[in-house]
Design a protein around this motif. Sequence first.
Motif, PDB file in Angstrom:
ATOM      1  N   ASP A 107     -15.245  10.807  -3.782  1.00 41.31           N
ATOM      2  CA  ASP A 107     -16.002  10.118  -3.484  1.00 41.31           C
ATOM      3  C   ASP A 107     -15.896   9.205  -2.162  1.00 41.31           C
ATOM      4  O   ASP A 107     -14.780   8.782  -1.821  1.00 41.31           O
ATOM      5  N   TYR A 108     -16.945   9.296  -1.294  1.00 38.08           N
ATOM      6  CA  TYR A 108     -16.658   8.586   0.103  1.00 38.08           C
ATOM      7  C   TYR A 108     -16.157   7.147  -0.149  1.00 38.08           C
ATOM      8  O   TYR A 108     -15.357   6.631   0.771  1.00 38.08           O
ATOM      9  N   ASN A 109     -17.049   6.360  -0.883  1.00 43.82           N
ATOM     10  CA  ASN A 109     -16.486   5.090  -0.950  1.00 43.82           C
ATOM     11  C   ASN A 109     -15.032   4.769  -1.332  1.00 43.82           C
ATOM     12  O   ASN A 109     -14.209   4.006  -1.041  1.00 43.82           O
ATOM     13  N   LEU A 110     -14.545   5.625  -2.546  1.00 48.49           N
ATOM     14  CA  LEU A 110     -13.272   5.520  -2.870  1.00 48.49           C
ATOM     15  C   LEU A 110     -12.243   5.843  -1.650  1.00 48.49           C
ATOM     16  O   LEU A 110     -11.310   5.293  -1.608  1.00 48.49           O
ATOM     17  N   ALA A 111     -12.555   7.154  -0.959  1.00 51.00           N
ATOM     18  CA  ALA A 111     -11.564   7.413  -0.204  1.00 51.00           C
ATOM     19  C   ALA A 111     -11.642   6.417   1.237  1.00 51.00           C
ATOM     20  O   ALA A 111     -10.341   6.206   1.547  1.00 51.00           O
ATOM     21  N   SER A 112     -12.835   5.727   1.566  1.00 51.36           N
ATOM     22  CA  SER A 112     -12.787   4.665   2.622  1.00 51.36           C
ATOM     23  C   SER A 112     -11.952   3.596   2.179  1.00 51.36           C
ATOM     24  O   SER A 112     -11.059   2.868   3.189  1.00 51.36           O
ATOM     25  N   VAL A 113     -11.944   3.060   0.860  1.00 55.39           N
ATOM     26  CA  VAL A 113     -10.851   2.059   0.455  1.00 55.39           C
ATOM     27  C   VAL A 113      -9.666   2.343   0.552  1.00 55.39           C
ATOM     28  O   VAL A 113      -8.686   1.789   0.947  1.00 55.39           O
ATOM     29  N   ILE A 114      -9.192   3.634  -0.133  1.00 52.39           N
ATOM     30  CA  ILE A 114      -7.697   3.888  -0.370  1.00 52.39           C
ATOM     31  C   ILE A 114      -7.209   4.203   0.626  1.00 52.39           C
ATOM     32  O   ILE A 114      -5.843   4.173   0.689  1.00 52.39           O
ATOM     33  N   VAL A 115      -7.587   4.877   1.695  1.00 58.49           N
ATOM     34  CA  VAL A 115      -7.112   5.088   2.772  1.00 58.49           C
ATOM     35  C   VAL A 115      -6.543   3.524   3.877  1.00 58.49           C
ATOM     36  O   VAL A 115      -5.547   4.062   4.822  1.00 58.49           O
ATOM     37  N   ASP A 116      -7.068   2.555   3.240  1.00 61.34           N
ATOM     38  CA  ASP A 116      -6.722   1.274   4.056  1.00 61.34           C
ATOM     39  C   ASP A 116      -5.648   0.737   3.095  1.00 61.34           C
ATOM     40  O   ASP A 116      -5.989   0.280   2.032  1.00 61.34           O
ATOM     41  N   LYS A 117      -4.450   0.731   3.572  1.00 58.58           N
ATOM     42  CA  LYS A 117      -3.251   0.167   2.546  1.00 58.58           C
ATOM     43  C   LYS A 117      -3.501  -1.380   2.189  1.00 58.58           C
ATOM     44  O   LYS A 117      -3.249  -1.824   1.226  1.00 58.58           O
ATOM     45  N   ALA A 118      -4.057  -2.072   3.268  1.00 54.58           N
ATOM     46  CA  ALA A 118      -4.174  -3.582   2.978  1.00 54.58           C
ATOM     47  C   ALA A 118      -5.411  -3.640   1.807  1.00 54.58           C
ATOM     48  O   ALA A 118      -5.184  -4.478   1.062  1.00 54.58           O
ATOM     49  N   GLN A 119      -6.387  -2.918   1.973  1.00 49.94           N
ATOM     50  CA  GLN A 119      -7.447  -3.079   0.890  1.00 49.94           C
ATOM     51  C   GLN A 119      -6.842  -2.705  -0.214  1.00 49.94           C
ATOM     52  O   GLN A 119      -7.084  -3.333  -1.505  1.00 49.94           O
ATOM     53  N   LEU A 120      -6.248  -1.512  -0.455  1.00 47.64           N
ATOM     54  CA  LEU A 120      -5.655  -1.186  -1.577  1.00 47.64           C
ATOM     55  C   LEU A 120      -4.803  -1.928  -2.258  1.00 47.64           C
ATOM     56  O   LEU A 120      -4.539  -2.360  -3.531  1.00 47.64           O
ATOM     57  N   THR A 121      -3.743  -2.505  -1.445  1.00 53.70           N
ATOM     58  CA  THR A 121      -2.906  -3.441  -1.948  1.00 53.70           C
ATOM     59  C   THR A 121      -3.286  -4.786  -2.545  1.00 53.70           C
ATOM     60  O   THR A 121      -3.180  -5.200  -3.577  1.00 53.70           O
TER      61      THR A 121
END
Length: 351
Positions: A107-121
């Motif tokens: 999913d695009y929204n999922l991919a956009s968030v998890i590739v950003d390590k800061a957002q993921l953390t």
Amino acid sequence: MKILITGVGGVTPRSFAHSLRKYSKYARYEIIGTDINKYAIGLYMNELFNKTYLVPRVDAPNYWEEIDKIIKEEKIDIAIINPELEVVEWAKRAQSYDFPCKVLLPDYNLASVIVDKAQLTDALMPLGIVPKSFTIDKDADIDEQEGKLAYPFWIRSALGSSGLGSMLIKSAGDLKNWITINPNVEKFLASEYLPGRNLGCKMLYYNGKLVRSAIAERVYYIMSKVSPSGITGNTCFGRLVNDEGVFDVAKQAIETMIEKTGAPKHGFFTVDLKEDADGKPMVTEINVRFVAFTQAYAAGGANIPEDMIRLLDGDPNFDMEFKLYEFEKDMIFLRDVDEQPIIMKESQLFS
């Protein structure tokens, strides 16, 4: 079966192709490769790719025109997208476009968030499965960062992979100097230093279900001396690992992100983890792509590239029951530049 693989100048897409050529018995493959760099070695590996194309960058105005042309003229059955920027852009386009070939995209929204390590953390912090961390903009006042984490701590780019901007910081002077000599990194992620194993857990989801997973440990890196951190993103010595505890943390992380973004359970992910001093696995990043030693997994019996092809092809004989691949005990892999990996028992080293 005609397979399109993008980014073949990179080790990972070539590793995917080798996994099909050497270890897959499912079909005969005609593999078409693309890359943006005319010097990319994959464009000229005629024994691995039946045909290759030089294409524009994914952010170029004519990228889709060229890709669509290749898919149509080559009659591509399945597309394998590996560079993360391309995965995100393909996922974005898939929101309003039906590709004429089959492709497994998150999913695009999922991919956009998890590739950003800061957002993921930030998202996983309440679960206690990520290291204590904070972000640092490249123009930040270094003095204001004092005390946020005890030295030494780990720093790297908040975006991207392959160890970009990574360094073990031992003092405020180290931090200031490292930010200064990395002007292209807009934002850094600083995290507590984790001394344990460096692990990668592959997760293959299809139509709402987790179907395959496999784990490996990165021990040493190719050309580690060229990087101050010793990490280049390309493993030269690793272990094929059986560890349900690592899998449990990886699954918790990705499914938490799936729930938070409202995404379907669909796509391929690599969850990277590092163990703390007590041996507890902590998530350091999630990639929406395969990793460079994919071929080593396949050689050890976990041919997830073939699994993906069989799923996309609708193979009626594919076992949809979840499988966490279990490797023979003591199995390691050795890799180096311009060489094929070797799979062997660790107990055989130097014997």
